[in-house]
Write an enzyme that holds these catalytic residues in place. Sequence first.
Site, PDB file in Angstrom:
ATOM      1  N   ALA A  40      93.618  57.733  -4.835  1.00 37.08           N
ATOM      2  CA  ALA A  40      93.458  57.369  -3.494  1.00 37.08           C
ATOM      3  C   ALA A  40      92.228  58.260  -3.065  1.00 37.08           C
ATOM      4  O   ALA A  40      91.146  57.749  -2.331  1.00 37.08           O
ATOM      5  CB  ALA A  40      94.407  57.699  -2.542  1.00 37.08           C
ATOM      6  N   GLU A  41      91.929  59.472  -3.753  1.00 31.68           N
ATOM      7  CA  GLU A  41      90.759  60.250  -3.599  1.00 31.68           C
ATOM      8  C   GLU A  41      89.618  59.556  -4.182  1.00 31.68           C
ATOM      9  O   GLU A  41      88.500  59.670  -3.517  1.00 31.68           O
ATOM     10  CB  GLU A  41      91.099  61.670  -3.972  1.00 31.68           C
ATOM     11  CG  GLU A  41      89.984  62.660  -3.912  1.00 31.68           C
ATOM     12  CD  GLU A  41      89.675  62.866  -2.343  1.00 31.68           C
ATOM     13  OE1 GLU A  41      90.112  62.318  -1.471  1.00 31.68           O
ATOM     14  OE2 GLU A  41      88.459  63.550  -2.463  1.00 31.68           O
ATOM     15  N   TYR A  42      89.618  58.993  -5.358  1.00 27.47           N
ATOM     16  CA  TYR A  42      88.831  58.383  -6.182  1.00 27.47           C
ATOM     17  C   TYR A  42      88.147  57.198  -5.345  1.00 27.47           C
ATOM     18  O   TYR A  42      87.033  57.132  -5.065  1.00 27.47           O
ATOM     19  CB  TYR A  42      89.219  57.735  -7.463  1.00 27.47           C
ATOM     20  CG  TYR A  42      88.150  57.245  -8.200  1.00 27.47           C
ATOM     21  CD1 TYR A  42      87.366  57.996  -9.215  1.00 27.47           C
ATOM     22  CD2 TYR A  42      87.720  55.842  -8.117  1.00 27.47           C
ATOM     23  CE1 TYR A  42      86.170  57.287  -9.725  1.00 27.47           C
ATOM     24  CE2 TYR A  42      86.878  55.270  -8.742  1.00 27.47           C
ATOM     25  CZ  TYR A  42      85.987  56.029  -9.835  1.00 27.47           C
ATOM     26  OH  TYR A  42      85.015  55.323 -10.181  1.00 27.47           O
ATOM     27  N   ASP A  43      89.270  56.441  -4.823  1.00 27.01           N
ATOM     28  CA  ASP A  43      88.735  55.219  -3.793  1.00 27.01           C
ATOM     29  C   ASP A  43      87.917  55.622  -2.563  1.00 27.01           C
ATOM     30  O   ASP A  43      87.176  55.023  -2.007  1.00 27.01           O
ATOM     31  CB  ASP A  43      90.072  54.555  -3.333  1.00 27.01           C
ATOM     32  CG  ASP A  43      90.819  53.970  -4.539  1.00 27.01           C
ATOM     33  OD1 ASP A  43      89.980  53.679  -5.753  1.00 27.01           O
ATOM     34  OD2 ASP A  43      92.058  53.565  -4.451  1.00 27.01           O
ATOM     35  N   SER A  88      79.031  44.333 -41.984  1.00 27.70           N
ATOM     36  CA  SER A  88      80.560  44.273 -41.999  1.00 27.70           C
ATOM     37  C   SER A  88      80.851  45.369 -43.383  1.00 27.70           C
ATOM     38  O   SER A  88      80.321  46.001 -43.900  1.00 27.70           O
ATOM     39  CB  SER A  88      80.955  42.741 -42.520  1.00 27.70           C
ATOM     40  OG  SER A  88      80.622  42.595 -43.628  1.00 27.70           O
ATOM     41  N   LEU A  89      82.056  45.378 -43.527  1.00 26.24           N
ATOM     42  CA  LEU A  89      82.665  46.459 -44.333  1.00 26.24           C
ATOM     43  C   LEU A  89      83.255  45.629 -45.639  1.00 26.24           C
ATOM     44  O   LEU A  89      84.082  44.648 -45.443  1.00 26.24           O
ATOM     45  CB  LEU A  89      83.727  47.206 -43.832  1.00 26.24           C
ATOM     46  CG  LEU A  89      83.372  48.362 -42.725  1.00 26.24           C
ATOM     47  CD1 LEU A  89      84.590  48.953 -41.972  1.00 26.24           C
ATOM     48  CD2 LEU A  89      82.389  49.248 -43.314  1.00 26.24           C
ATOM     49  N   LYS A 132      90.821  51.363 -37.858  1.00 27.21           N
ATOM     50  CA  LYS A 132      89.796  50.080 -37.638  1.00 27.21           C
ATOM     51  C   LYS A 132      90.614  49.255 -36.623  1.00 27.21           C
ATOM     52  O   LYS A 132      91.640  48.755 -36.880  1.00 27.21           O
ATOM     53  CB  LYS A 132      89.953  49.444 -39.163  1.00 27.21           C
ATOM     54  CG  LYS A 132      88.777  48.154 -38.811  1.00 27.21           C
ATOM     55  CD  LYS A 132      88.898  47.644 -40.559  1.00 27.21           C
ATOM     56  CE  LYS A 132      87.964  46.516 -40.507  1.00 27.21           C
ATOM     57  NZ  LYS A 132      88.112  45.244 -39.583  1.00 27.21           N
ATOM     58  N   CYS A 460     124.359  27.169 -20.837  1.00 24.43           N
ATOM     59  CA  CYS A 460     125.801  26.630 -21.090  1.00 24.43           C
ATOM     60  C   CYS A 460     126.763  26.805 -19.847  1.00 24.43           C
ATOM     61  O   CYS A 460     126.946  27.999 -19.497  1.00 24.43           O
ATOM     62  CB  CYS A 460     126.411  27.167 -22.232  1.00 24.43           C
ATOM     63  SG  CYS A 460     128.133  27.051 -22.525  1.00 24.43           S
ATOM     64  N   CYS A 466     133.313  29.824 -23.241  1.00 29.11           N
ATOM     65  CA  CYS A 466     132.389  29.667 -24.433  1.00 29.11           C
ATOM     66  C   CYS A 466     132.596  30.914 -25.118  1.00 29.11           C
ATOM     67  O   CYS A 466     132.118  31.891 -24.536  1.00 29.11           O
ATOM     68  CB  CYS A 466     130.907  29.575 -23.907  1.00 29.11           C
ATOM     69  SG  CYS A 466     129.513  29.574 -25.228  1.00 29.11           S
TER      70      CYS A 466
HETATM   71  S1  IVH Z   1      81.931  50.709 -39.245  1.00 28.62           S
HETATM   72  C1  IVH Z   1      78.390  49.715 -41.696  1.00 28.62           C
HETATM   73  N1  IVH Z   1      84.146  51.605 -38.141  1.00 28.62           N
HETATM   74  O1  IVH Z   1      85.365  46.473 -38.467  1.00 28.62           O
HETATM   75  C2  IVH Z   1      79.757  49.820 -40.870  1.00 28.62           C
HETATM   76  N2  IVH Z   1      84.032  49.284 -38.061  1.00 28.62           N
HETATM   77  O2  IVH Z   1      84.606  44.725 -41.176  1.00 28.62           O
HETATM   78  C3  IVH Z   1      80.044  48.969 -39.732  1.00 28.62           C
HETATM   79  N3  IVH Z   1      85.750  48.352 -36.987  1.00 28.62           N
HETATM   80  O3  IVH Z   1      82.317  44.785 -37.645  1.00 28.62           O
HETATM   81  C4  IVH Z   1      81.252  49.274 -39.186  1.00 28.62           C
HETATM   82  N4  IVH Z   1      86.873  49.857 -36.459  1.00 28.62           N
HETATM   83  O4  IVH Z   1      84.029  45.527 -35.791  1.00 28.62           O
HETATM   84  C5  IVH Z   1      83.470  50.699 -38.338  1.00 28.62           C
HETATM   85  N5  IVH Z   1      86.114  52.474 -37.042  1.00 28.62           N
HETATM   86  C6  IVH Z   1      85.300  51.680 -37.477  1.00 28.62           C
HETATM   87  C7  IVH Z   1      85.810  50.131 -36.989  1.00 28.62           C
HETATM   88  C8  IVH Z   1      85.169  49.286 -37.542  1.00 28.62           C
HETATM   89  C9  IVH Z   1      86.699  48.630 -36.333  1.00 28.62           C
HETATM   90  C10 IVH Z   1      85.349  46.593 -37.112  1.00 28.62           C
HETATM   91  C11 IVH Z   1      83.953  46.380 -36.681  1.00 28.62           C
HETATM   92  C12 IVH Z   1      83.160  45.775 -37.798  1.00 28.62           C
HETATM   93  C13 IVH Z   1      84.474  45.350 -38.858  1.00 28.62           C
HETATM   94  C14 IVH Z   1      83.832  45.676 -40.184  1.00 28.62           C
END
Ligand code: IVH
EC number: 6.5.1.2
Length: 799
Positions: A40-43, A88-89, A132, A460, A466
């Site tokens: 409420a205070e935040y609001d 990506s990883l 992840k 039922c 039953c």
């Molecule tokens: S590092 C070059 N750290 O996983 C490294 N990715 O397959 C780039 N993800 O597209 C990613 N948690 O959306 C990293 N702790 C984390 C992560 C993470 C989720 C996702 C991210 C990325 C995908 C990679």
Amino acid sequence: MTDASTTTKHAATRILELRAELDTHNYRYHVLDAPSIPDAEYDRLYHELKALEAEYPELVTADSPTQRVGNLALSAFGEVKHEVPMLSLGNAFAEDDLRDFDRRVREGLADELPAGDLFGGGAIVEYSCEPKLDGLAVSLLYRDGQLVRGATRGDGTTGEDISVNVRTVRNIPLRLQGSGWPGVLEVRGEVFMSRAGFDALNARALESGGKTFANPRNAAAGSLRQLDPKITASRPLEFCCYGIGQVQGELPDTHIGILAALKDWGMPISRELKLARGAEECLDYYRAIGEKRDALPYEIDGVVFKVNNLTWQRELGFRAREPRWAIAHKFPASEELTELLAVEFQVGRTGAVTPVARLKPVKVAGVMVSNATLHNMDEVERLGLMIGDTVIIRRAGDVIPQVVQVVLERRPDWSADELAARTVKVPSECPICGSAVERTQLIKRSKGRETVSEGAAYLCVGRLACGAQLKQAIIHFVSRRAMDIEGLGEKSIEQLVDEGLVQSPADLFTLRFEQIVDLEGFAELSSKNLLAAIAESKRPALARFIYALGIPDVGEETAKVLARALASLQRIQQALPEVLTYLPDVGAEVAHEIHSFFEDEHNRSVIAQLLERGLELQEEGDLHPEFAACASLAGFIDKLNIPFIAATGAEKLAAKFGSLDAIINADWLDLRQVERLNEKAAKSLREFFDNPANAERARAIEAQLREFGMHWESAKKAAEGLPLAGQTWVLTGTLEVMSRDVAKEKLEALGAKVSGSVSAKTHCVVAGPGAGSKLAKASELGVKVLDEAEFLAVLGSLG
Ligand code: IVH
């Protein structure tokens, strides 16, 4: 200086103050999870800022907390080129994949690391370990500490400009805190939805007939890619940062160092972040997070390991689109494909006939799954499920596996006949007892009208005839929090029912030794013990008994309310639904369930039999003073749902006439004298009471309110009655002598309300060892705190 510019200057100062304060509270609330002021205070602060900015629009800036949600919807997202590609990883699934990764890393760093020894031991590489998160990757660009752009990953090179949407995510800072951040700083991380947020969102969607999401990841992605930022703002999205992109300026030289700096600048980072030395410590982390996985408030699909040293990261570089210095170690997937073999129907305690999916067994998140819940037929319809379909099964956390989607592309070209044969149909007869299965009706009463629509459930009608319902009813009846009859497990109950020895809960009380001793799993001693336990259960507290009856929608809390307020089985049995709605947490539907349960002939006869067979209810007695005169005449009129008479009209009527009879007898001329009661309302009121059934019903309800002491004229003997009446108590920590449940019962019997949270209105807190935030709150508010010994002394002194 002119007056105007002075005030503008004042406003500007105050605006800056408010922004700084709101930013801090926002950070404490959304990032640290440790708010220091009430909502409420935040609001209040927020609205003060909003008002000042409305008065001085020239002082509005993009980083103001009021500017999270823009007003304009986009027609399309713009494009964003990523300066540094979003990669990506690579994945590891088995432990050896991870060991191989670590070996490759060490080989790649051979020049940097001390030489290995003869025994295969080598230099150890430090890795950062993070969960992840299962959401979607976003890039946030900060210039001079201000959030200027947000983008999706897209194909890694080009993403979509979702700046207006990322601003609505509450834990993303619109400007960085503190100092020392690089002039250009691109923060990368995952936008995701917590399990709780996801469940709430889907529940809302179901209620309003909207589309639900299959999983939190889809929900997060769908929410972030909305052209209208207001929709995004209404979704429970969160951000967690895990790295950086382009930077102009200085940053620490380890990954963990950078995350620590980002944290200082107000960025949310994972609480699970850890440093591991070497592959084996990484695997320890993987296993530890794996254990915790179901208990985390959000979904993860693995953990990510990154070489902590940034120079080494650069040295290792990339292969194709994946860094050589990082890897995702995946957990078993929480969604899998399988085939729907059949849909069977189960009958529950209340007779609900619910569909259950029988599946071709498949391992989901490490557990074999061959059944999944389908909730109800609406769900089957929503999914468009046909027998033989390929479906996606999801098992997340400890919840029961669910069918989230049909994979239509995998559906063979079934002929019309086949389709008809594969359609899921509710049996017209109960699979257990053969009684009719009927669709439930939803009855809504509003403004004197009743509307009936089809409910989602099928019932039922066999009730205790039953077998399935009878078994479940008995399991519930004897359970620990109900009649607490020990020695009667599900298997024994099944036998008793199947052998025809028990046809209702009342039959438990006529069981004889010879009847049970021959049952499977019973011997002389256990039979004697069971009979003793049954005999011992014959004096239940009224609340336990009401709960044990298994009235639909009546859980322990409602049972307690009924027992406390009405204090006799007879009164509870006779209570009119309208009277029941005066009790806390009893709405029209629950009141209707309670009333129709006791109207039912069969239920009445079972209760009568129980009493004949020696059941003696305890704690029956006087009406609770808390409810004395709880009904007001105005509220009563309002509850009658007379068309065109709303709460204020009801108040005016009550004030003018003072009694129900006077209102029923008022003629049109009298009614016209009621201030601000218009012609239409007056006419409607007359019509309502001209119907003798309505007048009679109103009088019957009034009579019962009087009988139960709830009538507005009933003498207010509240408070005087019980020693702790009107007080609210809170129990926290572990109580050692008396269980919390018992302590709660005792307090309630003395007239106190027992609440789960401490506020300024709390009278007293009883704190055992391990008490945490509630105790802290109590001392902060100056609420009285007792330890268990002192509490027992108080109970003792009150008898
Ligand atoms: S590092 C070059 N750290 O996983 C490294 N990715 O397959 C780039 N993800 O597209 C990613 N948690 O959306 C990293 N702790 C984390 C992560 C993470 C989720 C996702 C991210 C990325 C995908 C990679």
